[in-house]
Design an enzyme around this catalytic site. Structure first.
Site, PDB file in Angstrom:
ATOM      1  N   ASP A 135      -4.647 -35.499 -26.293  1.00  0.00           N
ATOM      2  CA  ASP A 135      -4.067 -34.752 -25.186  1.00  0.00           C
ATOM      3  C   ASP A 135      -3.554 -35.768 -24.165  1.00  0.00           C
ATOM      4  O   ASP A 135      -4.012 -36.913 -24.133  1.00  0.00           O
ATOM      5  CB  ASP A 135      -5.130 -33.845 -24.568  1.00  0.00           C
ATOM      6  CG  ASP A 135      -4.592 -33.048 -23.399  1.00  0.00           C
ATOM      7  OD1 ASP A 135      -3.554 -32.374 -23.571  1.00  0.00           O
ATOM      8  OD2 ASP A 135      -5.194 -33.109 -22.306  1.00  0.00           O
ATOM      9  N   ASP A 194      -2.316 -35.092 -20.333  1.00  0.00           N
ATOM     10  CA  ASP A 194      -2.733 -34.973 -18.935  1.00  0.00           C
ATOM     11  C   ASP A 194      -4.248 -34.944 -18.824  1.00  0.00           C
ATOM     12  O   ASP A 194      -4.898 -34.122 -19.454  1.00  0.00           O
ATOM     13  CB  ASP A 194      -2.149 -33.688 -18.323  1.00  0.00           C
ATOM     14  CG  ASP A 194      -1.156 -34.018 -17.235  1.00  0.00           C
ATOM     15  OD1 ASP A 194      -1.557 -34.701 -16.273  1.00  0.00           O
ATOM     16  OD2 ASP A 194       0.010 -33.619 -17.368  1.00  0.00           O
ATOM     17  N   ASP A 201      -9.539 -33.333 -22.611  1.00  0.00           N
ATOM     18  CA  ASP A 201     -10.312 -33.220 -21.377  1.00  0.00           C
ATOM     19  C   ASP A 201     -10.632 -31.769 -21.036  1.00  0.00           C
ATOM     20  O   ASP A 201     -11.310 -31.514 -20.056  1.00  0.00           O
ATOM     21  CB  ASP A 201      -9.542 -33.845 -20.197  1.00  0.00           C
ATOM     22  CG  ASP A 201      -8.325 -33.029 -19.811  1.00  0.00           C
ATOM     23  OD1 ASP A 201      -7.517 -32.707 -20.704  1.00  0.00           O
ATOM     24  OD2 ASP A 201      -8.191 -32.690 -18.618  1.00  0.00           O
TER      25      ASP A 201
HETATM   26 MG   LIG Z   1      -5.418 -32.250 -20.516  1.00  0.00          MG
END
Ligand SMILES: [Mg+2]
Length: 343
Positions: free
Chosen positions: A24, A26, A222
């Site tokens: 991922d 961001d 995240d």
């Molecule tokens: Mg993310």
């Protein structure tokens, strides 16, 4: 994949145990314009050790080439084909529904237009142009006029695909409406439901595996409800990092589908072996000398005396918390134990 009640063990560093990292962006690799601490060095090491790196984002607004350029500027060399976005997964879904060369009403940005073109589909901006389907993805340019056009087209009965339904997006000034919020406007106006392509749903995982050819992928993310749930749905292992949205407290309360295989502070977790969490003879859980158990409905760290660090403590707490949650159906209070570890 069986439901997990403890973080997993890997005797080899993750970069050696898995052939491809599906990262991922961001909150994992960058935050806004800037690289996250330890991301550049850790990814360089993992790549040098032979791990393939691919970047998987729900953000449909920027074409892969633009994302790859951004990564390269940050010191993380990437090519367009290393970036997979939800626009590509959405375009594949549309291509399966409409005739070759069909027109598609686009509510969104250049990412969607390019992804459609890859399948020979033609982007149009008005129902009057005779589209065969509607695709909706995030772009800062989307306003009332675009949402109205989508509503007219969806109400007329055209198939409607959303790139993703993330409700919010992080910006430099705070939390702003994401594609899910814009989709909700069209849903409210029409009463229709879109088909969704992005994480945590299977079309995104399928797109990623098709494009990377990964045999033994590791999802790195995240967020529990997109990255980790997407890995769970795809039946592949995952690494959670704490450089973005998810918090240790959220992790302790996570249902099975939101539990990662591994956890780490940041992307240095790719370079490391991961320790076993063991059930001890007294019923507590231990990880490198850190011990955790549930006492009077509360998580306790009992006698940390080994070489383990606070993430080993968190691993032991996860095992105790998840086991109790699965047994009793409700989360246990871990605030004191997390504070003791400095979280
Ligand atoms: Mg993310």
């Amino acid at each position: 994949m069986t439901d997990t009640q403890a973080p997993a063990r890997s005797d080899r560093p993750l970069m050696a145990a898995y052939d491809t990292a599906l990262l991922d962006l961001d909150g994992v690799v960058y935050a806004g314009a800037d690289a996250i601490e330890h991301a550049v060095d850790s990814l360089a090491t993992a790549r040098a050790e032979g791990m393939r790196l691919a970047y998987v984002t729900n953000n449909a607004s920027r074409p892969p080439r633009v994302v790859a350029e951004h990564l390269t500027e940050l010191g993380i060399p990437a090519e367009s084909e290393d970036v997979i976005n939800s626009a590509q997964a959405a375009a594949r879904l549309i291509a399966e529904k409409v005739p070759a060369g069909a027109k598609v009403l686009v509510v969104g940005g250049a990412g969607l237009v390019e992804a459609l073109a890859e399948h020979g589909l033609v982007a149009v901006r008005s129902l009057a142009d005779g589209p065969a389907a509607v695709v909706q993805g995030f772009d800062q340019s989307v306003g009332w006029a675009e949402l109205a056009e989508a509503s007219y087209a969806v109400a007329s009965g055209l198939p409607w695909v959303a790139s993703n339904t993330d409700l919010s997006i992080p910006t430099a000034r705070g939390v702003a409406p994401g594609n899910g919020t814009l989709v909700a406007a069209v849903r409210a106006a029409t009463g229709a439901e879109p088909e969704v392509a992005g994480k945590p749903l299977p079309p995104m995982h399928r797109e990623t595996v098709l494009r990377t050819g990964a045999k033994r992928p590791l999802v790195v993310g995240d967020r529990l409800d997109t990255d980790i749930e997407g890995a769970y749905n795809g039946g592949v292992d995952s690494l959670l990092v704490f450089t973005g949205v998810a918090t240790p407290a959220e992790l302790l309360a996570a249902p099975a589908k939101h539990r990662p295989s591994y956890l780490a502070a940041d992307l240095r977790g790719l370079l490391e072996a991961h320790p076993a969490v063991e059930r001890l003879s007294d019923g507590a859980f231990g990880c490198r000398g850190q011990r955790a158990e549930v006492v009077d409905g509360e998580l306790r760290l009992t006698g940390p005396d080994g070489e383990g660090d606070r993430y080993d403590g968190l691993r032991a707490l996860c095992a105790a918390a998840w086991t109790a949650l699965d047994r009793d159906g409700r989360p246990v209070d871990g605030r004191k134990a997390l504070a003791e570890l400095g979280f």
